[in-house]
Design a protein around this motif. Structure first.
Motif, PDB file in Angstrom:
ATOM      1  N   HIS A 140       0.881  -1.177   0.000  1.00  0.00           N
ATOM      2  CA  HIS A 140       0.000   0.000   0.000  1.00  0.00           C
ATOM      3  C   HIS A 140       0.913   1.220   0.000  1.00  0.00           C
ATOM      4  CE1 HIS A 140      -3.883  -1.954   0.832  1.00  0.00           C
ATOM      5  NE2 HIS A 140      -3.133  -2.853   1.449  1.00  0.00           N
ATOM      6  N   ARG A 141       0.752   2.047  -1.015  1.00  0.00           N
ATOM      7  CA  ARG A 141       1.533   3.284  -1.108  1.00  0.00           C
ATOM      8  C   ARG A 141       0.617   4.444  -0.777  1.00  0.00           C
ATOM      9  NH1 ARG A 141       6.133   1.947  -5.359  1.00  0.00           N
ATOM     10  NH2 ARG A 141       7.606   2.403  -3.700  1.00  0.00           N
ATOM     11  N   ASP A 142       1.080   5.277   0.145  1.00  0.00           N
ATOM     12  CA  ASP A 142       0.304   6.440   0.554  1.00  0.00           C
ATOM     13  C   ASP A 142       1.281   7.583   0.794  1.00  0.00           C
ATOM     14  OD1 ASP A 142      -0.926   8.321   2.546  1.00  0.00           O
ATOM     15  OD2 ASP A 142      -2.617   6.960   2.286  1.00  0.00           O
ATOM     16  N   GLN A 143       1.025   8.715   0.173  1.00  0.00           N
ATOM     17  CA  GLN A 143       1.933   9.853   0.309  1.00  0.00           C
ATOM     18  C   GLN A 143       2.000  10.377   1.735  1.00  0.00           C
ATOM     19  OE1 GLN A 143       0.664  12.701  -2.626  1.00  0.00           O
ATOM     20  NE2 GLN A 143       1.882  11.736  -4.232  1.00  0.00           N
ATOM     21  N   LEU A 144       0.937  10.234   2.496  1.00  0.00           N
ATOM     22  CA  LEU A 144       0.916  10.736   3.869  1.00  0.00           C
ATOM     23  C   LEU A 144       1.575   9.784   4.855  1.00  0.00           C
ATOM     24  CD1 LEU A 144      -2.684  12.240   4.024  1.00  0.00           C
ATOM     25  CD2 LEU A 144      -0.521  13.450   3.683  1.00  0.00           C
ATOM     26  N   THR A 145       1.273   8.497   4.734  1.00  0.00           N
ATOM     27  CA  THR A 145       1.757   7.530   5.727  1.00  0.00           C
ATOM     28  C   THR A 145       2.945   6.716   5.244  1.00  0.00           C
ATOM     29  OG1 THR A 145       0.164   5.857   4.987  1.00  0.00           O
ATOM     30  CG2 THR A 145      -0.514   7.332   6.786  1.00  0.00           C
ATOM     31  N   GLY A 146       3.285   6.806   3.966  1.00  0.00           N
ATOM     32  CA  GLY A 146       4.423   6.050   3.441  1.00  0.00           C
ATOM     33  C   GLY A 146       4.022   4.663   2.969  1.00  0.00           C
ATOM     34  N   ASP A 147       5.025   3.903   2.597  1.00  0.00           N
ATOM     35  CA  ASP A 147       4.795   2.553   2.078  1.00  0.00           C
ATOM     36  C   ASP A 147       4.577   1.568   3.215  1.00  0.00           C
ATOM     37  OD1 ASP A 147       5.203   3.448  -0.533  1.00  0.00           O
ATOM     38  OD2 ASP A 147       7.357   3.061  -0.427  1.00  0.00           O
ATOM     39  N   ARG A 180       6.854  -1.076   7.626  1.00  0.00           N
ATOM     40  CA  ARG A 180       6.893   0.245   6.966  1.00  0.00           C
ATOM     41  C   ARG A 180       8.329   0.610   6.720  1.00  0.00           C
ATOM     42  NH1 ARG A 180       2.297   3.151   6.653  1.00  0.00           N
ATOM     43  NH2 ARG A 180       0.603   2.389   7.909  1.00  0.00           N
TER      44      ARG A 180
END
Length: 126
Positions: free
Chosen positions: A65-72, A126
């Motif tokens: 899951h890639r998310d700009q706010l929480t990271g990979d 993470r």
């Protein structure tokens, strides 16, 4: 963004080695090599636990899951057909093996029953 892949492993002595190689290659392909060391430890332990404690064939899954706010976030999952829940067994094992190592290496881990029977043991890094 979400990516996932799965590998069915044989019930052989080299299953853990195959799991390590698969995990390393997928992390490189998905451009998250920094997650590979912990993911490899988790994949190895979960596959070895399936082989040691069940008669089932392990299926190794990786989900990113890639998310700009929480990271990979990478989830390592091993599914098998054995209905018994995975639990940490500290007695009878030297420290640092099995699910205890998974718990220490991961951000979180768990065991979910599969609707068709069996279970999936998972852990996130993470």
């Amino acid at each position: 963004m979400r990516r996932s892949t799965e590998l069915r492993l044989p019930r052989t002595l080299d299953a853990a080695r195959r799991a390590r190689r698969f995990t390393t290659e997928v992390c490189a392909k998905w451009r998250v090599p920094g997650l590979a060391p912990d993911a490899v430890v988790i994949a190895t332990e979960l596959v070895e636990n399936t082989l040691r404690h069940t008669r089932a064939t392990p299926r190794l899954g990786l989900e990113l899951h890639r998310d700009q706010l929480t990271g990979d976030q990478l989830t390592v999952k091993v599914t098998d057909d054995d209905p018994r829940e995975a639990v940490i067994r500290e007695s009878g094992h030297p420290p640092g093996l099995g699910l205890l190592l998974v718990a220490q290496t991961s951000e979180q881990w768990g065991c979910d029953r599969e609707p068709a029977g069996g279970k999936t043991v998972w852990a996130t890094v993470r």
